[in-house]
Design a protein around this motif. Structure first.
Motif, short mmCIF file in Angstrom:
data_model
loop_
_atom_site.label_atom_id
_atom_site.label_comp_id
_atom_site.label_asym_id
_atom_site.label_seq_id
_atom_site.Cartn_x
_atom_site.Cartn_y
_atom_site.Cartn_z
N ILE A 20 1.03 -1.18 0.36
CA ILE A 20 0.10 0.28 0.03
C ILE A 20 1.21 1.72 0.21
CG2 ILE A 20 -1.59 1.48 1.14
CD1 ILE A 20 -2.91 -1.28 2.29
N ASP A 21 0.62 2.32 -0.77
CA ASP A 21 1.22 3.01 -0.25
C ASP A 21 0.85 4.41 0.57
OD1 ASP A 21 2.18 5.58 -1.18
OD2 ASP A 21 1.26 6.74 -3.27
N TYR A 22 1.50 4.68 1.58
CA TYR A 22 1.07 5.44 2.93
C TYR A 22 0.87 6.23 2.74
CZ TYR A 22 -0.57 0.02 4.77
OH TYR A 22 -0.36 -1.31 5.27
N SER A 23 1.28 7.44 1.75
CA SER A 23 1.01 9.05 1.15
C SER A 23 0.00 9.27 1.39
CB SER A 23 2.36 9.36 0.42
OG SER A 23 2.25 8.69 -0.95
N LYS A 24 -1.39 8.31 0.36
CA LYS A 24 -2.31 8.30 0.50
C LYS A 24 -3.89 7.87 1.49
CE LYS A 24 -1.26 8.16 -4.55
NZ LYS A 24 -1.99 7.56 -5.87
N PRO A 25 -4.24 8.50 2.30
CA PRO A 25 -5.02 7.93 2.93
C PRO A 25 -5.74 7.22 2.91
CG PRO A 25 -5.56 10.58 2.44
CD PRO A 25 -4.59 10.30 1.78
#
Length: 239
Positions: free
Chosen positions: A186-191
């Motif tokens: 998952i890209d955790y920079s995006k909520p």
């Protein structure tokens, strides 16, 4: 990336082993903070209602609770673990969750929670996994978290990891490793997206807070919602 783990027991049993396998996918990639209950947790809530009526810092266990809350708010991923104790989560986990009642949506939810992701890891001897997950998920969802996944496992006759049949250990390992890889990708920079159920809860409480504020403008929760702009056009999630 930051991960906060709440362990419902200090015992290094099967739940602990499953959690360690899950975290393997993040070792060297994430800053991991862990709390082991009851050692790192608060005592039982005494129902003084100070956190609801006035300020959470007036709680007898405020120092402990606020330390854990800080770690929860700063984390990108929350991991809650608990074996099933008589069909429910551990007493220590319940004691902790009780202390965060003021963070439920009808009171003063933290806006940071609305974009978080969480996983619940549990196992039981025969039955009780679903109700154990629900004990924890009820709180997480009412905190505003929409993205909640579970890893629950049923054991039939053995509760010691090393005594499990090789086939069963492999099954558990493969299942939780697969889940961990999905979370690691998952890209955790995006909520996380806030789902319709969470939004519906928010709007119902918004209407409630509006009515309560008309009756008592000094009501603690109303002032909190008003200060955040949630009674107007501002929302705790990103559009």
């Amino acid at each position: 990336m930051k991960i906060t783990v709440i362990n419902g027991t200090e015992k290094h049993g099967i739940t602990y082993r499953l959690k360690e396998i899950f975290l393997e996918q993040f070792k060297g990639k994430a800053e991991i903070t862990e709390f082991y209950l009851p050692k790192d947790g608060p005592g039982f809530c005494i129902g003084c209602t100070q956190c609801f009526r006035d300020n959470q810092n007036l709680c007898k266990d405020a120092a402990c609770v606020q330390k854990i809350e800080k770690a929860l708010l700063e984390a990108d991923l929350l991991v809650f673990t608990s074996p099933a104790y008589v069909f429910h989560t551990t007493g220590a986990m319940k004691a902790l969750l009780d202390h965060f009642g003021y963070r439920w949506m009808p009171h003063r939810p933290a806006k940071e929670m609305f974009g978080k992701r969480a996983v619940i890891i549990t196992q039981c001897l025969g039955a009780g996994a679903s109700s154990t997950v629900k004990d924890i998920k009820d709180s997480l969802s009412w905190w505003g978290i929409s993205y909640i996944k579970k890893c629950s496992f049923k054991l039939m006759s053995e509760i010691v990891w090393d005594n499990l049949p090789d086939k069963k250990r492999a099954q558990l390992t493969n299942c939780i490793t697969s889940m961990a890889r999905k979370f690691a990708a998952i890209d955790y920079s995006k909520p996380a997206r806030t789902n319709l159920i969470t939004k519906a809860k928010f709007y119902m409480v918004r209407a409630l807070q509006t009515d309560l504020g008309k009756e008592n403008p000094e009501y603690t929760d109303f002032k909190y919602w008003k200060a955040n702009g949630w009674l107007y056009k501002t929302r705790p999630w990103k559009a």
